[in-house]
Design a protein around this motif. Sequence first.
Motif, PDB file in Angstrom:
ATOM      1  N   PRO A  82       0.801  -1.161  -0.004  1.00 34.10           N
ATOM      2  CA  PRO A  82      -0.178  -0.080  -0.108  1.00 34.10           C
ATOM      3  C   PRO A  82       0.792   1.342  -0.040  1.00 34.10           C
ATOM      4  CG  PRO A  82      -0.875  -1.689   1.625  1.00 34.10           C
ATOM      5  CD  PRO A  82       0.281  -2.153   0.976  1.00 34.10           C
ATOM      6  N   HIS A  83       0.338   2.449  -0.586  1.00 30.74           N
ATOM      7  CA  HIS A  83       1.151   3.653  -0.642  1.00 30.74           C
ATOM      8  C   HIS A  83       1.340   4.236   0.482  1.00 30.74           C
ATOM      9  CE1 HIS A  83      -2.761   5.340  -0.077  1.00 30.74           C
ATOM     10  NE2 HIS A  83      -2.184   6.342   0.055  1.00 30.74           N
ATOM     11  N   VAL A  84       0.974   3.950   1.635  1.00 30.26           N
ATOM     12  CA  VAL A  84       1.328   4.467   2.874  1.00 30.26           C
ATOM     13  C   VAL A  84       2.922   3.970   3.219  1.00 30.26           C
ATOM     14  CG1 VAL A  84       0.756   5.025   5.299  1.00 30.26           C
ATOM     15  CG2 VAL A  84      -1.001   4.762   3.598  1.00 30.26           C
ATOM     16  N   TYR A  85       2.902   2.957   2.883  1.00 33.16           N
ATOM     17  CA  TYR A  85       4.207   2.188   3.247  1.00 33.16           C
ATOM     18  C   TYR A  85       5.491   2.312   2.391  1.00 33.16           C
ATOM     19  CZ  TYR A  85       0.721   0.682   6.685  1.00 33.16           C
ATOM     20  OH  TYR A  85      -0.294   0.467   7.688  1.00 33.16           O
ATOM     21  N   LYS A  86       6.533   2.409   2.976  1.00 31.15           N
ATOM     22  CA  LYS A  86       7.885   2.403   2.138  1.00 31.15           C
ATOM     23  C   LYS A  86       8.141   1.217   1.541  1.00 31.15           C
ATOM     24  CE  LYS A  86       8.598   6.862   2.977  1.00 31.15           C
ATOM     25  NZ  LYS A  86       7.806   7.857   2.511  1.00 31.15           N
ATOM     26  N   SER A  87       8.143   0.016   2.418  1.00 31.38           N
ATOM     27  CA  SER A  87       8.770  -1.072   2.044  1.00 31.38           C
ATOM     28  C   SER A  87       7.791  -2.269   2.583  1.00 31.38           C
ATOM     29  CB  SER A  87       9.911  -1.431   2.601  1.00 31.38           C
ATOM     30  OG  SER A  87      10.098  -1.497   4.149  1.00 31.38           O
ATOM     31  N   GLU A  88       8.061  -3.438   2.138  1.00 31.06           N
ATOM     32  CA  GLU A  88       7.233  -4.666   2.610  1.00 31.06           C
ATOM     33  C   GLU A  88       7.338  -4.930   4.093  1.00 31.06           C
ATOM     34  OE1 GLU A  88       6.521  -9.271   1.685  1.00 31.06           O
ATOM     35  OE2 GLU A  88       7.618  -8.082   0.486  1.00 31.06           O
ATOM     36  N   ALA A  89       8.661  -4.697   4.571  1.00 30.42           N
ATOM     37  CA  ALA A  89       8.991  -4.808   6.125  1.00 30.42           C
ATOM     38  C   ALA A  89       8.047  -3.749   6.928  1.00 30.42           C
ATOM     39  CB  ALA A  89      10.590  -4.741   6.151  1.00 30.42           C
ATOM     40  N   ASP A  90       7.987  -2.544   6.309  1.00 34.20           N
ATOM     41  CA  ASP A  90       7.326  -1.627   7.236  1.00 34.20           C
ATOM     42  C   ASP A  90       5.847  -2.113   7.314  1.00 34.20           C
ATOM     43  OD1 ASP A  90       9.611  -0.040   7.413  1.00 34.20           O
ATOM     44  OD2 ASP A  90       8.953   1.259   5.850  1.00 34.20           O
ATOM     45  N   TYR A  91       5.187  -2.404   5.996  1.00 33.67           N
ATOM     46  CA  TYR A  91       3.903  -2.856   6.068  1.00 33.67           C
ATOM     47  C   TYR A  91       3.473  -4.173   7.008  1.00 33.67           C
ATOM     48  CZ  TYR A  91      -0.456  -4.880   4.408  1.00 33.67           C
ATOM     49  OH  TYR A  91      -1.708  -5.700   4.480  1.00 33.67           O
ATOM     50  N   LEU A  92       4.551  -5.078   6.989  1.00 33.64           N
ATOM     51  CA  LEU A  92       4.445  -6.219   7.902  1.00 33.64           C
ATOM     52  C   LEU A  92       4.410  -6.119   9.278  1.00 33.64           C
ATOM     53  CD1 LEU A  92       6.253  -8.927   5.866  1.00 33.64           C
ATOM     54  CD2 LEU A  92       3.895  -8.677   5.984  1.00 33.64           C
ATOM     55  N   LEU A  93       5.447  -4.942   9.652  1.00 36.63           N
ATOM     56  CA  LEU A  93       5.390  -4.396  11.040  1.00 36.63           C
ATOM     57  C   LEU A  93       4.251  -3.775  11.539  1.00 36.63           C
ATOM     58  CD1 LEU A  93       7.451  -4.291  13.389  1.00 36.63           C
ATOM     59  CD2 LEU A  93       8.120  -2.098  12.628  1.00 36.63           C
ATOM     60  N   ALA A  94       3.512  -3.148  10.767  1.00 34.81           N
ATOM     61  CA  ALA A  94       2.554  -2.498  11.076  1.00 34.81           C
ATOM     62  C   ALA A  94       1.111  -3.209  10.989  1.00 34.81           C
ATOM     63  CB  ALA A  94       1.942  -1.234   9.842  1.00 34.81           C
ATOM     64  N   MET A  95       1.258  -4.385  10.309  1.00 36.88           N
ATOM     65  CA  MET A  95       0.115  -5.355  10.431  1.00 36.88           C
ATOM     66  C   MET A  95       0.230  -6.337  11.815  1.00 36.88           C
ATOM     67  SD  MET A  95      -2.153  -4.798   8.220  1.00 36.88           S
ATOM     68  CE  MET A  95      -1.804  -3.110   8.369  1.00 36.88           C
ATOM     69  N   ARG A  96       1.517  -6.341  12.069  1.00 37.10           N
ATOM     70  CA  ARG A  96       1.465  -7.238  13.344  1.00 37.10           C
ATOM     71  C   ARG A  96       1.329  -6.422  14.681  1.00 37.10           C
ATOM     72  NH1 ARG A  96       7.402  -8.299  12.611  1.00 37.10           N
ATOM     73  NH2 ARG A  96       6.920  -9.573  11.135  1.00 37.10           N
ATOM     74  N   ARG A  97       1.311  -5.020  14.619  1.00 42.37           N
ATOM     75  CA  ARG A  97       1.023  -4.425  15.941  1.00 42.37           C
ATOM     76  C   ARG A  97      -0.496  -4.629  16.268  1.00 42.37           C
ATOM     77  NH1 ARG A  97       2.088   1.214  14.863  1.00 42.37           N
ATOM     78  NH2 ARG A  97       0.087   1.483  14.532  1.00 42.37           N
TER      79      ARG A  97
END
Length: 134
Positions: A82-97
């Motif tokens: 998604p456009h809000v996140y810079k990388s896949e790692a950022d997205y996965l970290l946000a989904m984990r929280r």
Amino acid sequence: VSTLSTWERVDPWLALPGWGEWGGADPKLNQKQQRVFAELTAAREQAVAEVRKGRKDAALDHVIISEDVNNIPEAYRLKAVPHVYKSEADYLLAMRRPLGPEFNTETAARDEFRPRTQWKQGVAIPALAVHDMV
């Protein structure tokens, strides 16, 4: 012989035609019914044996190793980050929280769900200029 699901349990009173809960207590099976029940039981045991051959936990008693693969339907998988996140790692970290007041402090949960812009009631909201939209 009807085909059974691999793990379907064979109950003689439910597998045979004409029997069910209404059949009464402990009815006797005739020879044809016994033969059909034996065939159903043998077919189930053979199907279970074939499935168990390829499993990692086939030789282990009282152990079930889940062999499920990520079964997310293709329609629900993300094609891109998604456009809000810079990388896949950022997205996965946000989904984990976890979200919500059960997992975060009251102020953190309130700040998480607070709108980004706040206007006081009765204040005119200025229109967007063309250079603000680009």
